[in-house]
Design an enzyme around this catalytic site. Structure first.
Site, PDB file in Angstrom:
ATOM      1  N   THR A 117       0.818  -1.210   0.000  1.00 29.48           N
ATOM      2  CA  THR A 117       0.000   0.000   0.000  1.00 29.48           C
ATOM      3  C   THR A 117       0.853   1.261   0.000  1.00 29.48           C
ATOM      4  O   THR A 117       1.973   1.275   0.558  1.00 29.48           O
ATOM      5  CB  THR A 117      -0.913   0.015   1.245  1.00 29.48           C
ATOM      6  OG1 THR A 117      -1.566   1.290   1.337  1.00 29.48           O
ATOM      7  CG2 THR A 117      -0.106  -0.201   2.520  1.00 29.48           C
ATOM      8  N   TYR A 141      -1.945   0.203   9.993  1.00 27.13           N
ATOM      9  CA  TYR A 141      -2.189  -0.441   8.691  1.00 27.13           C
ATOM     10  C   TYR A 141      -0.942  -0.366   7.821  1.00 27.13           C
ATOM     11  O   TYR A 141      -0.435  -1.386   7.318  1.00 27.13           O
ATOM     12  CB  TYR A 141      -3.378   0.223   7.989  1.00 27.13           C
ATOM     13  CG  TYR A 141      -3.504  -0.159   6.529  1.00 27.13           C
ATOM     14  CD1 TYR A 141      -3.649  -1.490   6.154  1.00 27.13           C
ATOM     15  CD2 TYR A 141      -3.482   0.813   5.532  1.00 27.13           C
ATOM     16  CE1 TYR A 141      -3.752  -1.851   4.818  1.00 27.13           C
ATOM     17  CE2 TYR A 141      -3.588   0.466   4.200  1.00 27.13           C
ATOM     18  CZ  TYR A 141      -3.722  -0.862   3.837  1.00 27.13           C
ATOM     19  OH  TYR A 141      -3.816  -1.213   2.510  1.00 27.13           O
TER      20      TYR A 141
END
Length: 329
Positions: A117, A141
């Site tokens: 990501t 995350y």
């Protein structure tokens, strides 16, 4: 030899399965269906409803199907939730990925593609963001994904394994042929939320933050069509199978659109003037994130085919409308 797709009943995973099928290769899907749907797995594709935390069972599947490549999507992806529940993210995204690596090494898997990501960059110093930019995630995350990237590089250096990590920017859209799309319950992705508002599933949508240092005051993101992203995964596998080495690349188009740009595009595609409310900034959001995608285009020979906001939004809206009519979710 064959490809194992973890999280292959989910949003990006299901599109990647379709891309491999369209190219004449049938992958194997492992998914615990915590956020995926079995009806997104095409007929004829071997499917195991299984959590990747069950390392022994995953190893057996790899050996049974003579898997040479793992494409790893399974994990948790909501940035604000990771701030509230970091242990969930370190378990699902980092610890479970470690177990999957152990299974891959035990089964003599040769190639591994990881779903990473742009959140690994945190608040970038400048845009577009290159792979060489500082890595300073702002939430668990991004940290959980960055830790997994590093573990993969270490494992690749110690074993006969080649890895590719694809750092996604903002994934959106749906299969142009209507075979798959995002069906996640309580989704937080902007385009999905706006399409739900357009179809009446939500009474309104909220724009979080209108005071960013951007032309219209709302945050800017690099939206990438999910089918173009799926193609990048197959190209990454082909590159490794032809001798390509370890690689970490951004997956985005290199241009951004604001939240209000997206709202206008969804209203245009749907013909619905849905209600839009104004809210405060969310923790962990930054003003602008746009990819420098030269490396993906050169190393993977990636040539996006669906790279307009109207295409992305149009496909997303048609999928959402079809879900509404079919009462799927």
């Amino acid at each position: 030899m064959s490809v194992l797709v973890t999280g292959g009943a989910g949003y990006i995973g299901s599109h990647t399965v379709l891309n491999f099928l369209d190219a004449g290769e049938t992958p194997i899907v492992v998914d615990n269906l915590s956020t995926g749907f079995d009806w997104l797995v095409p007929e004829g594709v071997p499917f195991y409803q299984l959590d990747i935390a069950n390392k022994d069972a995953v190893t057996d599947i790899m050996l049974e199907h003579k898997v040479d490549t793992v494409i790893h999507f399974a994990g948790s992806i909501i940035l604000p939730e990771s701030i509230e529940n970091p242990l969930k993210y370190y378990r699902n995204n980092t610890a479970n990925s470690l177990g999957l690596m152990e299974a891959a090494v035990a089964a003599n898997v040769q190639h591994f593609v990881f779903s990473s990501t742009a959140a690994v960059y945190g608040f970038p110093d400048s845009v577009p963001v290159a792979e060489t930019a500082p890595l300073r995630p702002q939430a668990p995350y991004g940290t959980s994904k960055l830790m997994t990237e590093q573990m993969l590089l270490d494992v690749a250096n110690a074993h006969d394994l080649t890895i590719t990590a694809l750092r996604y920017f903002n994934v959106a859209g749906a299969d142009p042929r209507g075979r798959a799309g995002q069906a996640t319950h309580n989704a937080t992705n902007l385009i999905k939320v706006a399409c739900e508002a357009a179809t009446g599933k939500r009474s309104s949508m909220t724009v979080f933050g209108q005071d960013y240092d951007t032309p219209d005051g709302t945050a800017i993101r690099d939206y990438i069509h999910v089918s173009d992203l799926a193609m990048a995964h197959r190209l990454a596998v082909e590159r490794m199978r032809h001798g390509g080495g370890n690689l970490i690349v951004n997956c985005g188009y290199g241009r951004g659109f604001s939240v209000l740009d997206v709202v206008r595009a969804v209203k245009k595609a749907s013909g619905s003037d849905f209600a839009v409310e104004l809210g405060e900034r969310r923790p962990g959001d930054c003003p602008e994130v746009v990819a420098q995608s030269t490396l993906a285009r050169t190393e993977l020979d990636w040539k996006p085919e669906l790279d307009t906001i109207d295409q992305i939004v149009g496909d997303a809206y048609r999928w959402e409308d079809s879900l509404t009519r079919r009462n799927r979710v």
